[in-house]
Design a protein around this motif. Structure first.
Motif, PDB file in Angstrom:
ATOM      1  N   TYR A  35     -26.799   1.713   6.808  1.00  0.00           N
ATOM      2  CA  TYR A  35     -28.110   2.106   6.295  1.00  0.00           C
ATOM      3  C   TYR A  35     -28.774   3.116   7.231  1.00  0.00           C
ATOM      4  O   TYR A  35     -29.884   3.581   6.956  1.00  0.00           O
ATOM      5  CB  TYR A  35     -29.023   0.870   6.162  1.00  0.00           C
ATOM      6  N   ALA A  36     -28.113   3.491   8.326  1.00  0.00           N
ATOM      7  CA  ALA A  36     -28.761   4.236   9.414  1.00  0.00           C
ATOM      8  C   ALA A  36     -28.296   5.683   9.531  1.00  0.00           C
ATOM      9  O   ALA A  36     -28.444   6.282  10.593  1.00  0.00           O
ATOM     10  CB  ALA A  36     -28.530   3.507  10.737  1.00  0.00           C
ATOM     11  N   PHE A  37     -27.764   6.260   8.457  1.00  0.00           N
ATOM     12  CA  PHE A  37     -27.394   7.673   8.494  1.00  0.00           C
ATOM     13  C   PHE A  37     -28.647   8.518   8.273  1.00  0.00           C
ATOM     14  O   PHE A  37     -28.814   9.200   7.262  1.00  0.00           O
ATOM     15  CB  PHE A  37     -26.337   7.987   7.432  1.00  0.00           C
ATOM     16  N   ARG A  38     -29.518   8.477   9.248  1.00  0.00           N
ATOM     17  CA  ARG A  38     -30.836   9.121   9.172  1.00  0.00           C
ATOM     18  C   ARG A  38     -31.411   9.155  10.592  1.00  0.00           C
ATOM     19  O   ARG A  38     -30.657   8.919  11.548  1.00  0.00           O
ATOM     20  CB  ARG A  38     -31.754   8.337   8.233  1.00  0.00           C
ATOM     21  N   SER A  39     -32.697   9.431  10.714  1.00  0.00           N
ATOM     22  CA  SER A  39     -33.329   9.456  12.039  1.00  0.00           C
ATOM     23  C   SER A  39     -33.462   8.027  12.564  1.00  0.00           C
ATOM     24  O   SER A  39     -34.484   7.363  12.391  1.00  0.00           O
ATOM     25  CB  SER A  39     -34.698  10.138  11.964  1.00  0.00           C
TER      26      SER A  39
ATOM     27  N   LYS B   2     -32.212   6.821  -0.102  1.00  0.00           N
ATOM     28  CA  LYS B   2     -33.418   7.318  -0.755  1.00  0.00           C
ATOM     29  C   LYS B   2     -33.624   8.755  -0.330  1.00  0.00           C
ATOM     30  O   LYS B   2     -33.455   9.098   0.842  1.00  0.00           O
ATOM     31  CB  LYS B   2     -34.640   6.480  -0.350  1.00  0.00           C
ATOM     32  N   LEU B   3     -33.948   9.604  -1.299  1.00  0.00           N
ATOM     33  CA  LEU B   3     -34.207  11.002  -0.999  1.00  0.00           C
ATOM     34  C   LEU B   3     -35.523  11.114  -0.235  1.00  0.00           C
ATOM     35  O   LEU B   3     -36.599  10.891  -0.790  1.00  0.00           O
ATOM     36  CB  LEU B   3     -34.269  11.816  -2.295  1.00  0.00           C
ATOM     37  N   VAL B   4     -35.433  11.403   1.047  1.00  0.00           N
ATOM     38  CA  VAL B   4     -36.616  11.532   1.891  1.00  0.00           C
ATOM     39  C   VAL B   4     -36.465  12.793   2.731  1.00  0.00           C
ATOM     40  O   VAL B   4     -35.375  13.365   2.861  1.00  0.00           O
ATOM     41  CB  VAL B   4     -36.789  10.309   2.827  1.00  0.00           C
ATOM     42  N   ASN B   5     -37.563  13.215   3.306  1.00  0.00           N
ATOM     43  CA  ASN B   5     -37.560  14.405   4.151  1.00  0.00           C
ATOM     44  C   ASN B   5     -37.094  14.014   5.550  1.00  0.00           C
ATOM     45  O   ASN B   5     -37.895  13.700   6.423  1.00  0.00           O
ATOM     46  CB  ASN B   5     -38.960  15.023   4.185  1.00  0.00           C
ATOM     47  N   ASP B   6     -35.779  14.007   5.744  1.00  0.00           N
ATOM     48  CA  ASP B   6     -35.185  13.579   7.007  1.00  0.00           C
ATOM     49  C   ASP B   6     -34.023  14.518   7.304  1.00  0.00           C
ATOM     50  O   ASP B   6     -32.992  14.486   6.624  1.00  0.00           O
ATOM     51  CB  ASP B   6     -34.704  12.128   6.891  1.00  0.00           C
TER      52      ASP B   6
END
Length: 739
Positions: A384-388, A417-421
């Motif tokens: 779940y952590a392929f993000r900031s 989720k499509l987020v600005n990251d």
């Protein structure tokens, strides 16, 4: 000319259905000339004009016969027109002609602005057509006021439920949602109907969209219907804590525990209490009492092994283990309990999957299979952590350096989720075959199984229950845990990635998974982005010649014993200051440090509490204000340790036995640094004092760290990737030989 009343009406209706509005309108115009007092002709003609975009003409046509009507007759005709338009709106909705249905219903609203079911239909259509402006439209329509009045309202509950679902799914972040939901509560005679709407929406808002305060406000509304709903209280406690409303989160978790009956529910409720206490920081007496209770209930659960648990309770079994390594460094004792719970978890999950008709069997390897795998091994990464997120920052180098000629890379986003990251965007472009998935473990496992992944790598461990479920289902023949946390203990996982330092030599004695030790380090990065610092000594009222110590960790890592060591260091180093930074309850953290400082004879004026910054690059730049960083124990820093070493700052760490107590040790060894590595409590204090008093030693360590960027394994992501790939090839070869 109209001669037969029935024939012309049939013809007009046929023209209308064929959307030949010109011919249909001509017939109704002729009919009005012949029978001007037949009101229904005006309804039809006005509707035809409306559908042709002539709204003003349509309204004038509808009003024409009403000009001379008395009040009673006017109301009768208005009701007839409303009913006529409603039939047409419903027909258009059936045809999925939502724009026309929306247009017709807007005119219905002008005729009867307080008819609640029409307003609900308009709201549903507005959301479908993306025409909804939350505050303006709801205020203009008066929908909330009508719901609150609850007089003479015959509401269609199915419509209200649909409105709330659509509303929350489509525009879940506006506070006006809460007003609408609050006004809707009295219409739910069955609380479960409300539960089934609000809980999924709250989970989406709180976990996926990262708005825990709004999610908690949503669940607070449901408590008005069911104040003792334990499931709501569980999530509410979590959201309070995530929103840093720690006191309310702890209180709610304790209420949840008092209402919990089964052992599985008690385990998770105690986890929530611990989670709140540790996240706030400083509540160590309560933490120790709660931990002892948790361990007792764990033992009771292992002994009882309840025969039947539904999926939700099963999934909550492993997360409570996360707290324990923060409290004590006793991995053999810890894993003796945790591994048994993980085995029970594994068995429950597989039994649940079988009851759902799932069977993730892996075929026997034959010559044809070997030929098909001769080219590339399929590696799947799930997280779940392929993000900031710290895992996202650290694992990217493996993705960047993977040899795509030898390996097919699949990336499974849990709870996408499509987020600005920007880091998430990076993984979307660099993750090979990307799968954007939700929170259903069976669906995720199905996708992995369909992709015929050879080696599945879990980056979450017990930090996410859904990932644990996926791994327990065994959708890939070889399964590995790496990076995210210690090993999960799930029997369906084959290997745990380590190195020569991060686990002691005897660790295999208490691990279920086979420990796979890479030759040098279990993690490497090519570096970090560093921004412009925003901290200056002048701003903190610290003399330029002072010795500055720093510790930047979450409240859950603030152990009183380690804090005592840190205070003893400050006490022995003249003109020294201690900077403290990290998530926690500000006043509780301050009280915690001030109390220990006073007990150890340290003036509290030498402590500084730093605010958080919302940019990782600025956070790293601000580390440069420190002369020495003091690590936490028994749960070391990980990402913060890497950042400290990259910035060339000496670090003092205490080496323990468990994985979490040896992260900084392996990182320092792989950066070529031994100065600051302590094997006892006394050594930790000695190193802290020595580095504080010996400026030349600090400079020597800083120079070694800067030079290590060119030579050390810790800063060589490409070499690390080759070692991981070699491990994958050896795992695959062993699997083939075993089969």
């Amino acid at each position: 000319m109209i001669t037969d009343i029935y024939n012309w009406q049939n013809q007009a209706e046929e023209y209308f259905l064929q959307e030949n509005y010109l011919q249909s309108s001509k017939l109704y115009e002729q009919a009005i000339v012949i029978e001007p007092n037949t009101i229904s002709y005006y309804w039809h003609l006005g509707l035809i004009l409306l559908l042709q975009g002539q709204e003003v003409e349509a309204q004038m046509t509808w009003m024409l016969p009403m000009t001379d009507a008395d009040e009673e007759q006017l109301q009768i005709w208005a009701n007839e027109l409303f009913h006529f338009l409603q039939i047409e709106a419903e027909r258009r909705e059936t045809l999925t002609e939502y724009s026309l249905a929306w247009l017709i219903r807007q005119h219905m609203r002008e005729i009867n602005p307080s008819y609640i079911n029409n307003l609900l239909q308009i709201l549903i259509l507005s959301i479908k057509l993306q025409k909804f402006e939350a505050i303006d439209d709801l205020n203009e329509w008066g929908l909330i006021e009508y719901l609150i009045e609850k007089e003479n309202i015959e509401i269609n509950l199915g419509l209200l439920i649909q409105v709330l679902k659509d509303f929350l799914n489509t525009i879940p972040l506006h506070p006006v949602n809460l007003n609408l939901i609050e006004a809707s509560l009295p219409y739910f005679s069955d609380p479960h109907q409300c539960f089934s709407i609000l809980l999924p929406a709250a989970l989406e808002i709180g976990h996926t969209l990262l708005k825990p305060a709004l999610a908690s406000s949503l669940l607070e509304l449901h408590l008005r219907l069911e104040p003792d709903n334990v499931e709501i209280l569980r999530h509410l406690a979590t959201f309070y804590q995530d929103a840093r409303n720690y006191s309310q989160g702890i209180e709610t978790a304790r209420l949840c525990y008092s209402l919990s009956e089964g052992l599985a529910d008690k385990i998770f409720a105690l986890h929530l209490v611990l989670r709140g206490l540790m996240s706030a920081g400083g509540y160590w007496q309560e933490i120790c009492i709660t931990y002892q209770e948790l361990e007792t209930v764990f033992q009771q659960f292992i002994k009882a092994q309840p025969s039947a648990l539904e999926e939700g309770r099963i999934l909550r079994l492993l997360s409570p283990s996360f707290a324990i390594p923060h409290i004590k460094d006793a991995p053999a004792d810890f894993r003796a309990i945790h591994n048994k719970v993980a085995e029970i978890f594994n068995n429950y999950i597989q039994a649940f999957a079988q009851s759902e008709g799932k069977n993730y069997s892996h075929p026997i390897i034959n010559n044809q299979s070997l030929i098909s795998h001769a080219k590339k091994i399929k590696i799947g990464y799930v997280s779940y952590a392929f993000r900031s997120h710290s895992v996202g920052w650290l694992s990217r180098w493996l993705f960047q350096h993977h040899n795509r000629d030898k390996f097919d890379i699949y990336t499974y986003f849990i709870n996408y989720k499509l987020v600005n990251d920007h880091l998430q965007e990076w993984y979307l472009s660099q993750g090979g075959k990307v799968r954007k998935l939700g929170m259903n473990g069976l669906e995720i496992a199905d996708k992995i199984y369909q992709d015929e992944i050879d080696i599945l790598v879990d980056l979450d461990s017990v930090t996410l229950d859904i990932t644990c479920e996926v791994m327990a289902l065994k959708p890939a023949p070889i399964q590995v845990t790496w990076l995210g946390w210690d090993a999960s203990g799930i029997p369906a996982i084959d290997y745990f990635i380590a190195d020569p330092y991060v686990l002691p030599d005897n660790a295999q004695n208490y691990y279920i998974e086979k420990i796979w030790r890479l030759p040098q380090t279990y993690i490497a990065v090519d570096g970090f982005e560093v921004g412009v610092p925003t901290l200056r000594r002048d701003d903190l009222d610290i003399p330029i010649d002072a010795v500055v110590y720093l510790s930047a960790q979450r409240g859950c890592k603030r152990h009183p014993e380690t804090t005592k060591w840190q205070m003893q260091i400050i006490k022995q180093v003249p003109n020294s200051y201690f900077l403290i930074k990290g998530l926690g309850e500000e006043e509780t953290i301050k009280r915690f440090f001030y109390q220990i400082a006073e007990e150890e004879g340290v003036d509290c004026s030498r402590l500084r509490f730093l605010p958080l910054v919302h940019s990782e690059s600025v956070h790293r730049a601000n580390l440069g204000i420190a002369d020495i960083v003091l690590d936490t124990f028994p749960y070391n820093g990980a990402t913060t340790t890497l950042e400290t070493l990259w910035m060339g700052i000496p670090l003092v760490t205490r080496v323990g036995e468990q994985f979490a107590a040896r992260n900084s040790y392996t990182m320092m060894k792989n950066a070529g640094i031994t100065e600051g590595i302590a094997w006892t409590d006394e050594e930790y204090i000695e190193w802290g004092v020595r580095l504080g008093k010996d400026e030349a030693l600090r400079q020597q360590v800083a120079l070694k760290l800067k030079a290590s960027r060119q030579t050390a394994p810790l800063w060589n992501g490409k070499q690390f990737t080759r070692e991981m790939e070699k491990a994958y090839e050896q795992m695959w070869q062993r699997y083939i030989e075993k089969k």
